[in-house]
Design a protein around this motif. Sequence first.
Motif: not given
Length: 507
Positions: A127-129, A271-278, A306-314
Amino acid sequence: MSLVLVLGDQLNRGAGALARADRDRDLVVMAEVMDEATYVRHHPKKIILVLAAMRKFAEALRADGWRVAYTPLDDADNAGSIAGELLRRAEAEGTDRVLATQPGEWRLRQALADLPLKVTVCPDDRFLCPPEVFADWAEGRKVQRMEHFYRMMRKRSGYLMDGDDPACGQWNFDHDNRKPARDDLLRKPPRRHRPCAVTEAVIALVKDRFGGHFGATEPFWFATDRQGALECLRDFVAHHLPEFGTYQDAMLANDPFLHHALLAPYLNLGLLTPAEVCDAAQAAYEAGDVPINSAEGFIRQILGWREYVRGIYDLHGPGYAAQNALGHDRDLPGFYWDGQTDMACVKAVVEQTREHAYAHHIQRLMVTGNFALLAGIDPGQVHDWYLSVYADAYEWVEAPNTLGMSQFADGGTLGSKPYVSSGAYIDRMSDYCRGCAYKVKDKTGPDACPFNLLYWHFLDRHRARFDKNPRMAQMYRTWDRMDEGRRETVLKDARALLTRLTKGQRM
Ligand code: FAD
Ligand code: DLZ
Ligand code: SF4
């Protein structure tokens, strides 16, 4: 020696436990288990994708010199769960040490914590965050809104920044991104990957074991390895990203994909990372191939949402998915599974979901999600449906989107107002209404679009909660301006519709 656990959605060597393990000493453990395949009744295409990608990732690790203990689903000794497989391998190898990447879901985080083994959990640094940055950002804020988080992430990452300012002077170009689309034979459909021998074997296994789950098994054309996922990324950037923003919210009956990326399954598997996609989107923007509204709209989905919902879930813990702030309790209608409804929009989205295990964001939010919210469906059942039917569905991303953004079941943690609309929105953004048995212009009567009736019913029944919300004031003013007789007719027709729904009658 440690066992290195690699879960089905952790197929990335550069992160978590694999990045910290010792190739000469440790043993990678991967297992296809019934618990993971059935904790909800996943769409067969999702199961094929995960198992084929796991098998090919294990092969790639072996080719790279790793020792891999891989348990196929039909192995006679398969313990049936991730915890059971770790115990079995630990005993066989005479070790009690496990190195794991933090699982995405609370369910599996708890299962690892309960093991009588020494489990070291590494952060999932795909994750980026990082979690501590999210916690820092969230701390002390009365409301934790995506837009504020996103700006912090833009500054932190440097994507689309011009020094300290956003590129082209704006953080958000959404007002340019609401155009309806037309059928266009020249719009490139997504790349269809021919299944390799490994994937074919998994398709046969899944047909045999999970053929009764909702969803078509074939044609199966998802990529199942990193090479294929990279091809999808390149295709998307070259052929779709330039128009992504403009048509982001559009829906067409004959084109479920439009200019969407179809990258979430690969991002979520690793299989892909968010960093390479951005990075790819940023590079195309800098080369002048992609306009700012598309580059920004796309990067916001990944770096922001995507990063925000991960943070909220955690941050909100395992209880997040059990919330039901609006007290909705109606059963999920059967047409979410069989598509047997006269509502052309809902039918189209359910049918394409059955065929492709895919629907794009606005279809999920403003068609199936909107209907469930307006009709007062139990959010737990809505959550189970979304978690089962999409190839990209994992609870950490699905639950905040479904329960928070779509169903307002978290009481407003994620969104400042519920995403509800009448049929007019669907009519503006799609071509569904043209072929519908209901009339989108009818507000009452036997042919009235169900979204029109239920929209007012929703606002009326939740008035106490929402009428002080400044973002909903206009809706209540419109409702209050209607003459009383008309309001009564709307509510009467809406109640009749809900009765039909409860009785399971066709609608
Ligand atoms: P695009 O529209 O092309 O977007 C590009 C990428 O941005 C996606 O691949 C995805 O990684 C990311 N993204 C976009 N929107 C979101 C979002 N709201 N949250 C997180 N990431 C986002 N997404 C999932 O990955 N898994 C889910 O289980 C899931 N469940 C959802 C349930 C509901 C009710 C709703 C409203 C949305 C859900 N989403 C989910 C978000 C979004 O709909 C999908 O990410 C998107 O449709 C995937 O298709 P795509 O790759 O073509 O995305
Ligand atoms: C989704 C899934 C499926 C269908 N099967 C497996 C499996 O057999 N083995 C495995 O390790 N992972 C699988 N997964 C992914 C897990 O469900 C996922 O790792 C957890 O939900 C944590 O996010
Ligand atoms: Fe959907 Fe209503 Fe349009 Fe029919 S008329 S397609 S139910 S929005």
